[in-house]
Design a protein around this motif. Structure first.
Motif, PDB file in Angstrom:
ATOM      1  N   PRO A  41       1.385   2.289   1.703  1.00 41.97           N
ATOM      2  CA  PRO A  41       0.877   1.327   0.830  1.00 41.97           C
ATOM      3  C   PRO A  41      -0.634   0.691  -0.066  1.00 41.97           C
ATOM      4  N   VAL A  42      -0.533   0.133  -1.092  1.00 40.81           N
ATOM      5  CA  VAL A  42      -1.631   0.115  -1.998  1.00 40.81           C
ATOM      6  C   VAL A  42      -3.223  -0.501  -1.178  1.00 40.81           C
ATOM      7  N   VAL A  43      -3.715   0.967  -1.310  1.00 38.98           N
ATOM      8  CA  VAL A  43      -5.516   0.900  -1.173  1.00 38.98           C
ATOM      9  C   VAL A  43      -6.126  -0.285  -1.480  1.00 38.98           C
ATOM     10  N   PRO A  44      -6.640  -1.282  -1.629  1.00 37.23           N
ATOM     11  CA  PRO A  44      -7.839  -2.042  -2.347  1.00 37.23           C
ATOM     12  C   PRO A  44      -8.714  -1.241  -2.859  1.00 37.23           C
ATOM     13  N   TYR A  45      -9.472  -1.891  -4.127  1.00 36.07           N
ATOM     14  CA  TYR A  45     -10.532  -0.459  -4.103  1.00 36.07           C
ATOM     15  C   TYR A  45     -11.965  -1.494  -3.938  1.00 36.07           C
TER      16      TYR A  45
ATOM     17  N   VAL B  64      -7.767 -10.928   1.996  1.00 37.04           N
ATOM     18  CA  VAL B  64      -7.152 -12.056   3.781  1.00 37.04           C
ATOM     19  C   VAL B  64      -5.574 -11.190   3.333  1.00 37.04           C
ATOM     20  N   GLY B  65      -5.286 -11.187   1.723  1.00 31.85           N
ATOM     21  CA  GLY B  65      -3.897 -10.881   1.860  1.00 31.85           C
ATOM     22  C   GLY B  65      -3.650 -10.213   2.441  1.00 31.85           C
ATOM     23  N   MET B  66      -4.175  -8.586   1.507  1.00 27.60           N
ATOM     24  CA  MET B  66      -4.592  -7.365   1.573  1.00 27.60           C
ATOM     25  C   MET B  66      -3.656  -6.535   2.576  1.00 27.60           C
ATOM     26  N   SER B  67      -4.922  -7.713   3.822  1.00 23.95           N
ATOM     27  CA  SER B  67      -4.749  -7.052   4.920  1.00 23.95           C
ATOM     28  C   SER B  67      -3.855  -7.400   5.922  1.00 23.95           C
ATOM     29  N   HIS B  68      -2.731  -8.048   5.153  1.00 24.57           N
ATOM     30  CA  HIS B  68      -1.339  -8.271   6.039  1.00 24.57           C
ATOM     31  C   HIS B  68      -0.321  -7.274   5.578  1.00 24.57           C
TER      32      HIS B  68
ATOM     33  N   GLN C 216     -13.644  -3.733  -0.203  1.00 21.81           N
ATOM     34  CA  GLN C 216     -13.508  -4.345   0.897  1.00 21.81           C
ATOM     35  C   GLN C 216     -12.278  -5.503   1.411  1.00 21.81           C
ATOM     36  N   THR C 217     -11.751  -4.996   2.273  1.00 25.31           N
ATOM     37  CA  THR C 217     -10.758  -5.904   2.466  1.00 25.31           C
ATOM     38  C   THR C 217     -10.910  -6.257   4.111  1.00 25.31           C
ATOM     39  N   VAL C 218     -10.222  -7.258   4.400  1.00 24.61           N
ATOM     40  CA  VAL C 218     -10.766  -7.103   6.382  1.00 24.61           C
ATOM     41  C   VAL C 218     -10.385  -6.442   6.744  1.00 24.61           C
ATOM     42  N   HIS C 219      -9.120  -6.237   6.679  1.00 26.55           N
ATOM     43  CA  HIS C 219      -8.915  -5.113   7.365  1.00 26.55           C
ATOM     44  C   HIS C 219      -7.903  -3.905   6.574  1.00 26.55           C
ATOM     45  N   ASP C 220      -8.316  -2.397   6.218  1.00 31.13           N
ATOM     46  CA  ASP C 220      -8.510  -2.010   5.529  1.00 31.13           C
ATOM     47  C   ASP C 220      -8.946  -0.023   6.040  1.00 31.13           C
TER      48      ASP C 220
ATOM     49  N   THR D 240       1.061   8.628   5.360  1.00 32.95           N
ATOM     50  CA  THR D 240       0.134   7.434   5.700  1.00 32.95           C
ATOM     51  C   THR D 240      -1.568   7.875   4.909  1.00 32.95           C
ATOM     52  N   LEU D 241      -1.929   8.289   5.926  1.00 33.66           N
ATOM     53  CA  LEU D 241      -3.399   9.104   5.590  1.00 33.66           C
ATOM     54  C   LEU D 241      -2.906  10.090   4.407  1.00 33.66           C
ATOM     55  N   GLU D 242      -1.996  10.521   4.521  1.00 33.32           N
ATOM     56  CA  GLU D 242      -1.808  11.532   3.049  1.00 33.32           C
ATOM     57  C   GLU D 242      -2.345  10.755   1.663  1.00 33.32           C
ATOM     58  N   GLN D 243      -1.296   9.855   1.848  1.00 38.17           N
ATOM     59  CA  GLN D 243      -1.399   9.328   1.112  1.00 38.17           C
ATOM     60  C   GLN D 243      -2.583   7.889   0.593  1.00 38.17           C
ATOM     61  N   THR D 244      -3.449   8.088   1.135  1.00 42.55           N
ATOM     62  CA  THR D 244      -3.856   6.910   0.946  1.00 42.55           C
ATOM     63  C   THR D 244      -5.829   7.188   1.145  1.00 42.55           C
ATOM     64  N   GLY D 245      -5.328   8.117   2.478  1.00 40.29           N
ATOM     65  CA  GLY D 245      -6.867   8.832   1.859  1.00 40.29           C
ATOM     66  C   GLY D 245      -7.393   7.761   3.218  1.00 40.29           C
ATOM     67  N   TYR D 246      -7.374   6.423   3.912  1.00 40.58           N
ATOM     68  CA  TYR D 246      -8.046   6.020   4.597  1.00 40.58           C
ATOM     69  C   TYR D 246      -8.782   6.737   5.545  1.00 40.58           C
ATOM     70  N   GLU D 247     -10.187   6.700   6.344  1.00 41.24           N
ATOM     71  CA  GLU D 247     -10.762   6.800   7.384  1.00 41.24           C
ATOM     72  C   GLU D 247     -10.527   6.490   8.299  1.00 41.24           C
ATOM     73  N   GLU D 248      -9.253   5.662   9.154  1.00 40.42           N
ATOM     74  CA  GLU D 248      -9.324   4.766  10.006  1.00 40.42           C
ATOM     75  C   GLU D 248      -7.792   4.464  10.414  1.00 40.42           C
ATOM     76  N   VAL D 249      -7.421   4.515  11.606  1.00 41.59           N
ATOM     77  CA  VAL D 249      -5.701   4.572  11.624  1.00 41.59           C
ATOM     78  C   VAL D 249      -5.811   3.360  12.815  1.00 41.59           C
ATOM     79  N   SER D 250      -5.029   2.146  13.014  1.00 45.35           N
ATOM     80  CA  SER D 250      -4.784   1.219  13.686  1.00 45.35           C
ATOM     81  C   SER D 250      -3.333   1.100  13.728  1.00 45.35           C
TER      82      SER D 250
END
Lengths: 214, 610
Positions: free
Chosen positions: B243-247, B52-56, B249-253, B294-304
């Motif tokens: 941002p820190v990328v969790p290992y 929960v906290g890492m989704s904030h 799965q978090t609520v909003h990752d 942010t995509l470059e530095q995280t590799g996330y597959e979703e943007v909100s």
């Protein structure tokens, strides 16, 4: 799809606590950061095509994990290696990368053996396997107690510098898990385990997944 | 020294998710090799579990602001899950930071975020696990400063006994000023004295409160409220593109880019819509730059694209196609957490689902036009039906509708109107697909401080339950689903949301009796709270249910959100008359008081407006 990049990596200390499902996400994101031409699945929720050779139990470190990544373009394996090395979090060391032809048997289906190093307080408790004819493993499977002699699936037990090396059958045909082996020996306390490598038996010898040609 | 990693290794069979405690995630900041160069070490604490906290997002902003300065090190801590807490207790280990496994008691400052009232017992529990005294007066001068910020700090009073200071409003500037103070001043008294001069900092021990025999407040001294801190614009450099990328799965990752802060639609129940005024938009170019970096530095597959009402972002119509052009080839999906009820929003939704199909949720909030006017949700039934039709036409089969039960003056007729609306939407859908389905999701209305409904009493739990059943009975049938929440937790939320200083003792007793993770239904034990109230001689109904008079001194009068009490009362009177108030961007200033009071203005597309 142009090629399969087979990647050899490890899991150090903290990474040993990352579960297999979470590991998939770690690599998906690292591969995206590395800007490799990933090949994606079709459908509502496209994912990069990744196949890990053999899931590793939680808490086990490793220096011999393999991952097949499907790429849409040919990339020099050295290039894949350096870009991915830059992108992976520190507890995941990268060791090697090979370009494999399309259609090569996925590592997951090909793996036959795994090599583990156990570092127990008392090494003799594992070394004693060499003098055993049978080693009975008892498991609970869907409420039924199943017993099995796993001794025939243990190919080698030997002392090494850091502990006791045990090579066992691994993969989809026959698989001996390190925790099952410890349980069969009656060892209850936690024993540090490290996976050294994964192998494919072919023509009477063991090769690593990087050396696959077919 | 025992670290989280050694604890995990030793007790692996007992710790469900070790990934919560590793602290080595991508982009986590480690300054353990430069300790002698640090001026201050702080810990950012989120009083709930890691996922929960890492989704904030606020936490990530503060982590970035502190760590980009070489003389500070900000680490993180979350509420340990009971499995880990048990292990730490057995091993005699205090609560530690994630990054370096340093006890919290060794920090210069611990900053908690106050996101929801039901996390308050977790704060006290985390202080206890840190082996710090819970109450401010019992802590030593050498103990860390313990401060808090976030939306619930706008009524800090229930936590007044525990914190040295509260930070009210936007954190970006005042947080950095506080860091500078930690560097310059080395005593707790000196630090607090310097902090007292900052806009947005409330020191509870500098205020005293006295009460009338009936329990209401007779005076607050001094009667000079603390004005919130506010940033004039959202600056690029304050945003964490790493941002820190969790290992795990978090609520909003995902990549979160705040496209604007503050909302001036003026929904009368909405605290966020009042306390984060005025609207400050980023420019389209800035949003794009932040997304890509942010995509470059995280590799996330979703943007909100986040905000209180993203469909209101001025340039959304151009931004979304431009972003999709870049994201689609990379199979990165785009999501908008809040859609407006109109066909424009459906068009946008159609645009973004090219990569990943998602559900569609609309929030009419109330079933009848009368109540929608009362809450100032400027949406008609026709708007909703048009939006729903556009959605079904474009291939959606399932629509979720969100409502509140227990709004002021609500009758059974209003409740049944929710069911009627749900049915109408489904019937509309049947014209397009046999699979048309509607989920009606309801929550119980909780009156919040700093809103036009701050004077209203909450409905009884029994009445809320009765209305839920009424709705449930009238929503039976194929293609209709109904979900609701427990009025018991909404009741406690209402008590604390408008509580005063005397509630501190209740919260402390509840925690002593074992209340933790109250926002988790598996953990929440209402009987603990009942006991705690009884022992303190306080009646929870006094806080949750009692309507306040216009002239009553409210516990949160110590805080000035910029929106005047006069405006809020006027809005309440208009609500009762069924009059709506338009968005000030459409009709000009409606007199809420924020812009002149705090010397700020609305910012649209990155440029000041008016």
């Amino acid at each position: 799809m142009a090629m399969i990049a087979c990647i050899k990596f490890g899991k150090e200390q903290g990474a040993a606590f990352i579960s297999h499902l979470d590991l998939i996400r770690v690599f998906e994101r690292a591969l995206r950061r590395a800007k490799l031409p990933l090949s994606f699945s079709e459908g509502f929720s496209p994912r990069p095509k990744l196949v890990f050779a053999h899931a590793l139990g939680l808490g086990i470190t490793s220096s011999g994990e393999y991952l097949d990544v499907a790429l849409d373009e040919d990339v020099d394996p050295g290039e894949v290696f350096f870009r991915l090395k830059e992108a992976l979090p520190s507890p995941f060391p990268l060791y090697d990368c090979a370009a494999l032809p399309n259609g090569v048997t996925p590592a997951m289906a090909a793996i036959t053996h795994a090599s583990y190093v156990f570092t127990p307080e008392d090494e003799s408790r594992i070394l004693q396997i060499n003098s055993m004819d049978t080693l009975i493993s008892t498991r609970n499977r869907k409420g039924k107690v199943v017993t099995e002699d796993i001794r025939p699936h243990i190919s080698l037990v030997e002392k090494t510098g850091s502990g006791v090396r045990v090579i066992v059958r691994a993969g989809s045909q026959k698989n001996v898990r390190p925790d099952a082996l410890l349980a069969a020996l009656g060892i209850e306390e936690p024993v540090p385990v490290h996976r050294e490598d994964l192998y494919i038996e072919t023509g009477g010898r063991l090769i690593t997944p990087l050396m696959r040609t077919e | 020294m025992l670290t989280y990693q050694t604890l995990c290794a030793k007790h692996l069979d007992r710790i469900e998710k070790p990934g919560r405690y590793l602290g080595t995630e991508l982009n986590s900041v480690h300054k353990g090799d430069q300790l002698d160069r640090l001026s201050a070490r702080i810990c950012l604490a989120f009083p709930d579990v890691y996922e929960v906290g890492m989704s904030h997002f606020g936490l990530k902003i503060l982590y970035h602001l502190a760590n980009k300065r070489s003389e500070f090190w900000a680490e993180r801590v979350f509420a340990p899950w009971p499995d880990m807490e048990k292990v730490m207790e057995e091993e005699d280990v205090p609560l530690m930071t994630l990054e370096s496994s340093t006890p919290l008691s060794q920090m210069d400052m611990i900053g908690f975020t106050l996101q929801y009232e039901l996390s308050f017992t977790n704060i006290l529990h985390m202080l206890r696990l840190s082996r710090l005294e819970i109450r401010r007066k019992d802590r030593k001068d050498t103990d860390p400063l313990v401060i808090a910020g976030g939306p619930c700090a706008f009524n800090p009073e229930p936590l007044a006994d525990f914190f040295d200071a509260f930070v009210i409003g936007d954190g970006e500037e005042v947080f950095v000023q506080i860091l500078e103070i930690l560097k310059e001043e080395k005593t707790k008294a000196g630090r607090l004295e310097a902090m007292s001069k900052l806009q947005g900092v409330y020191l509870p021990d500098r205020y005293s409160v006295s009460y009338n025999p009936d329990g209401t407040i007779s005076s607050i001294s001094p009667d000079t409220p603390v004005a919130k801190a506010v940033v004039k614009e959202l600056r690029l450099e304050d945003y964490p593109t790493d941002p820190v990328v969790p290992y795990i799965q978090t609520v909003h990752d995902r990549v979160n880019v705040e496209v604007f802060r503050g909302c001036v639609r003026g929904c009368r129940f909405c605290q966020a819509g009042m306390i984060y005024r005025p609207t400050r938009e980023r420019s389209k170019a800035d949003v794009k730059e932040l997304v890509l970096a942010t995509l470059e530095q995280t590799g996330y597959e979703e943007v909100s694209l986040t905000s209180l009402s993203t469909a209101d972002y001025t340039e959304l119509g151009c931004l979304v196609p431009e972003l999709m052009q870049v994201l689609e080839p990379e199979r990165v999906s785009l999501s908008l957490p809040s859609l407006r009820i109109d066909s424009f929003s459906v068009d946008i939704a159609r645009e973004i689902e090219k990569v990943k199909k998602t559900g569609l949720t609309f929030a009419p909030e109330a079933g009848s036009q009368r109540l929608r006017d009362l809450i100032n949700k400027n949406v008609s039934e026709e708007d909703l039906l048009n939006a729903a039709e556009a959605a079904f036409k474009n291939g959606w089969t399932h629509i979720k509708l969100y409502f509140m039960i227990g709004l002021p003056t609500e009758t059974d007729e209003d409740v049944l109107a929710i069911a009627a609306l749900g049915r109408k939407v489904r019937e509309l859908g049947l014209k397009y697909t046999k699979k048309a389905a509607v989920t009606v999701s309801t929550s119980s209305f909780v009156p919040k401080s700093h809103t036009p409904f701050q004077w209203v009493g909450q409905e009884t739990k029994e009445e809320l339950r009765r209305k839920q059943f009424l709705l449930k009975d009238s929503l039976k049938g194929p293609g209709l689903n109904f979900s609701w929440n427990d009025p018991e937790t909404s009741y406690l939320e209402a008590v604390i949301a408008r509580g005063d200083r005397r509630l501190g003792e209740v919260i402390a007793r509840a925690e002593e009796k074992g209340a933790v993770f109250d926002s988790w239904s598996d953990f929440f034990k209402p009987e603990i709270w009942q006991e705690a109230f009884a022992e303190c001689g306080l009646d929870p109904d006094f806080y949750a249910r009692r309507p306040r008079d216009k002239g009553e001194i409210l516990p949160w009068d110590v805080i000035d959100s910029g929106v005047t009490k006069r405006f809020l009362w006027r809005e309440w009177e208009k609500a009762l008359r069924g009059e709506t108030t338009a968005d000030c961007r459409e009709v000009g200033c409606t007199g809420c008081g924020v812009c002149p009071g705090l010397d700020v203005s609305i910012v649209l597309g990155g440029e000041p407006w008016l």
